[in-house]
Design an enzyme around this catalytic site. Structure first.
Site, short mmCIF file in Angstrom:
data_model
loop_
_atom_site.label_atom_id
_atom_site.label_comp_id
_atom_site.label_asym_id
_atom_site.label_seq_id
_atom_site.Cartn_x
_atom_site.Cartn_y
_atom_site.Cartn_z
N GLU A 231 0.81 -1.11 -0.04
CA GLU A 231 0.12 -0.01 0.01
C GLU A 231 0.83 1.12 -0.14
OE1 GLU A 231 -3.03 0.21 -0.57
OE2 GLU A 231 -3.40 -2.14 -0.56
N CYS A 265 -1.77 8.87 3.88
CA CYS A 265 -1.65 8.61 2.32
C CYS A 265 -3.12 8.91 1.81
CB CYS A 265 -1.37 6.82 2.23
SG CYS A 265 -2.59 6.03 3.36
P1 NAD Z 1 8.96 4.58 3.51
O1 NAD Z 1 8.75 3.88 2.33
O2 NAD Z 1 10.14 5.60 3.86
O3 NAD Z 1 9.32 3.68 4.91
C1 NAD Z 1 8.12 2.45 4.99
C2 NAD Z 1 8.90 1.24 5.72
O4 NAD Z 1 9.94 0.69 4.81
C3 NAD Z 1 9.85 1.58 6.91
O5 NAD Z 1 9.51 0.83 7.92
C4 NAD Z 1 11.19 1.49 6.42
O6 NAD Z 1 12.13 1.61 7.21
C5 NAD Z 1 11.17 0.48 5.28
N1 NAD Z 1 12.13 0.31 4.31
C6 NAD Z 1 12.86 1.11 3.82
N2 NAD Z 1 13.89 0.81 2.81
C7 NAD Z 1 13.38 -0.29 2.87
C8 NAD Z 1 13.81 -1.40 1.77
N3 NAD Z 1 14.67 -1.10 0.76
N4 NAD Z 1 13.52 -2.54 1.82
C9 NAD Z 1 12.36 -2.97 2.83
N5 NAD Z 1 11.78 -1.97 3.57
C10 NAD Z 1 12.32 -0.72 3.71
O7 NAD Z 1 7.79 5.22 4.03
P2 NAD Z 1 7.44 6.17 5.42
O8 NAD Z 1 8.20 7.60 5.13
O9 NAD Z 1 7.50 5.33 6.65
O10 NAD Z 1 5.89 6.66 5.28
C11 NAD Z 1 5.25 7.53 4.45
C12 NAD Z 1 4.78 7.00 3.27
O11 NAD Z 1 3.84 5.91 3.37
C13 NAD Z 1 3.98 7.77 2.36
O12 NAD Z 1 4.28 7.54 0.99
C14 NAD Z 1 2.63 7.43 2.54
O13 NAD Z 1 1.78 7.76 1.53
C15 NAD Z 1 2.58 5.87 2.70
N6 NAD Z 1 1.54 5.56 3.19
C16 NAD Z 1 0.50 4.48 2.58
C17 NAD Z 1 -0.45 4.08 3.18
C18 NAD Z 1 -1.56 3.25 2.42
O14 NAD Z 1 -2.12 2.45 3.08
N7 NAD Z 1 -1.49 3.23 1.12
C19 NAD Z 1 -0.70 4.15 4.45
C20 NAD Z 1 0.25 5.10 5.26
C21 NAD Z 1 1.30 5.60 4.55
#
Ligand code: NAD
Length: 457
Positions: A231, A265
């Site tokens: 997501e 999001c």
């Molecule tokens: P992010 O993508 O920076 O991090 C998300 C998670 O992924 C963290 O736990 C991070 O440590 C991990 N991560 C980072 N690099 C990785 C890799 N290479 N492999 C595996 N995991 C890795 O996002 P964020 O800043 O924590 O959150 C904000 C984002 O989340 C926004 O883009 C928002 O729209 C999205 N979001 C989406 C939803 C939805 O349901 N569509 C809900 C909430 C937030």
């Protein structure tokens, strides 16, 4: 090599270090997944009543610590108090909702094509669910991933976002106090290294986060042949028709643009005013955004996010955009950005086409509903779209023709019902939906069983 430390600071008070822990590293992830895999069989074999009771106790534990958990959310990720309290209540409700799931049917019985016997399907857990979460809903998102995965008999390894480490560690303590065995529900703090290691070892992967990281996670899991859902970010539109009640619509939009500093999001980042709605909406929205205070907006997550947002506003203005509201960084401690409304942002500017994850929206004009729907659909990041109208015809047309995963009529684009499927379309999501029954399907695979009488020829 020196140990890497994960730190998480209070966005409203950057001198306040909430937590510092050592990064466990990829090997620790592999070990945790191994222990979870060993523990999963007993968790499944414990049966529906034991799993249901454990999930119910988790709901009780969250509820019993509600004020403390809300305060921790406020402190660690800067969520306004009312929203933090709402998130805690929702987290408890999610665990309670999935506490009933172990008793639900797990398959269907079918007739044989010929002769005696029994044909049935049975949904079985995969084993270890690897859950990777963002920081913006530090209790609700881990809950809506872990509760359904556990309900159907998986063990869970959760890797929270570094910015939400303290919330996740507290969740792990509550899980232990609720009697969820540590190896059945493991929280492993970390960043990209630990996340990637989890994707490399889990039996089913659920990711929520940004689009770029999510796509890499989907590629890696697909390469291994394990099921994955992702997501991702949204570039959500709000359509306002001339027949809408403009004042309440502007109130909904201000909440969806600036609520929790736009860090949802499902936040609205594009407002599309149709025909005669433009002038009155512009005026009402500027007023509504000016009235937004800390009880609604709050700080953004870190200095980098604030600088990215203010940099985007400045470069958009240099490229010809006009600031209708906000646009500045308030003179105070903490990572704050004023709720901001822009217009005339050039189509090629990133603010017009990318998720910025802050309290910023762009106002567009559309001549009619067709143009508004075309504009709303002109993005790969189609998560949630709101439509503001008194016309049932327009509401039905929008529900038919908008690409979004969620269409919300006369409600803010931000807002989620945990008992319904949740997710985006096109680039905003990949794989099965989360939440509701859909999550129980995602965390299980269907097996087809044929039982024939012994001795049958
Ligand atoms: P992010 O993508 O920076 O991090 C998300 C998670 O992924 C963290 O736990 C991070 O440590 C991990 N991560 C980072 N690099 C990785 C890799 N290479 N492999 C595996 N995991 C890795 O996002 P964020 O800043 O924590 O959150 C904000 C984002 O989340 C926004 O883009 C928002 O729209 C999205 N979001 C989406 C939803 C939805 O349901 N569509 C809900 C909430 C937030």
């Amino acid at each position: 090599m020196p140990a890497v430390t994960i730190t998480s600071y209070n966005p409203a008070d950057p001198d306040d270090l909430v937590v510092a822990v050592e990064e466990p590293g990829a090997e620790a992830v592999r070990a945790a997944v191994g222990r979870a895999r060993a523990a999963q069989g007993d968790w499944l074999a414990a049966g529906a009543a034991a799993r249901s009771a454990a999930l119910g106790r988790m709901a009780d534990a969250v509820e019993a610590h509600a004020p403390e958990l809300a305060a921790l959310i406020v402190r660690e990720v800067g969520k306004p108090q009312a929203e933090a309290a709402g998130e805690v209540a929702r987290t408890a409700a999610i665990w309670r909702y999935y506490a009933q799931a172990p008793y639900a049917p797990s398959g269907a019985v079918h007739e044989t094509a010929a002769g005696p016997g029994l044909l049935f399907t049975r949904r079985r857990p995969y084993g270890v669910a690897g859950l990777i979460a963002p920081w913006n809903f530090p209790l609700a998102i881990p809950g809506w991933k872990a509760a359904p995965a556990l309900a159907v008999g998986n063990a869970v390894v959760l890797k929270p976002a570094p910015e939400a480490t303290a919330c996740a560690l507290r969740l792990a303590e509550l899980a232990a106090s609720a009697g969820l065995p540590e190896d059945v529900f493991t929280v492993l703090p970390g960043g990209a290294t630990e996340g990637a290691a989890l994707v490399d070892t889990a039996d089913v992967v659920s990711f929520t986060g940004s689009t770029g990281v999510g796509r890499a996670v989907v590629r890696a899991a697909t390469e291994r042949g394990v099921p994955v859902q992702a997501e991702l970010g949204g570039l959500n539109a709000a359509l306002v028709l001339p027949d809408a009640d403009i004042e309440p619509a502007a109130g909904h939009l201000a909440a969806a643009i600036a609520g929790y500093a736009g860090q949802k999001c499902t936040a609205t980042s594009r407002v599309i005013a149709v025909g005669a709605a433009y002038e009155p909406l512009r005026e009402a929205l500027v007023k509504a955004l000016a009235a937004v205070d800390d009880t609604v907006c709050g700080p953004v997550i870190n200095a980098g996010a604030r600088d990215r947002l203010t940099g985007a506003v400045s470069s958009a203005v240099e490229a010809g955009a006009v600031v209708l509201a906000g646009g500045r960084v308030p003179d105070r401690a903490g990572w704050y950005v004023e709720p901001t409304l822009l217009t005339d942002v050039p189509a090629e500017h990133p603010l017009a086409s990318e998720e910025f994850f802050g309290p910023i929206a762009v106002l567009h004009a559309a001549a009619d509903l067709d143009e508004a729907i075309a504009l709303a659909n002109d993005t790969p990041h189609s998560l949630s779209t709101s439509v503001h109208t008194r016309s049932l015809d327009v509401a039905l047309a929008a529900a038919d023709r908008l690409d979004a995963g969620m269409v919300r009529v006369n409600a803010p684009s931000s807002g989620v019902d945990f008992h319904l499927p949740f997710g985006g379309t096109k680039g905003a999501g990949h794989g099965d939906r989360e939440q509701g029954q859909a999550a129980l399907d995602f965390y299980t695979v269907s097996r087809t069983v044929s039982v024939l009488p012994g001795g049958a020829a």
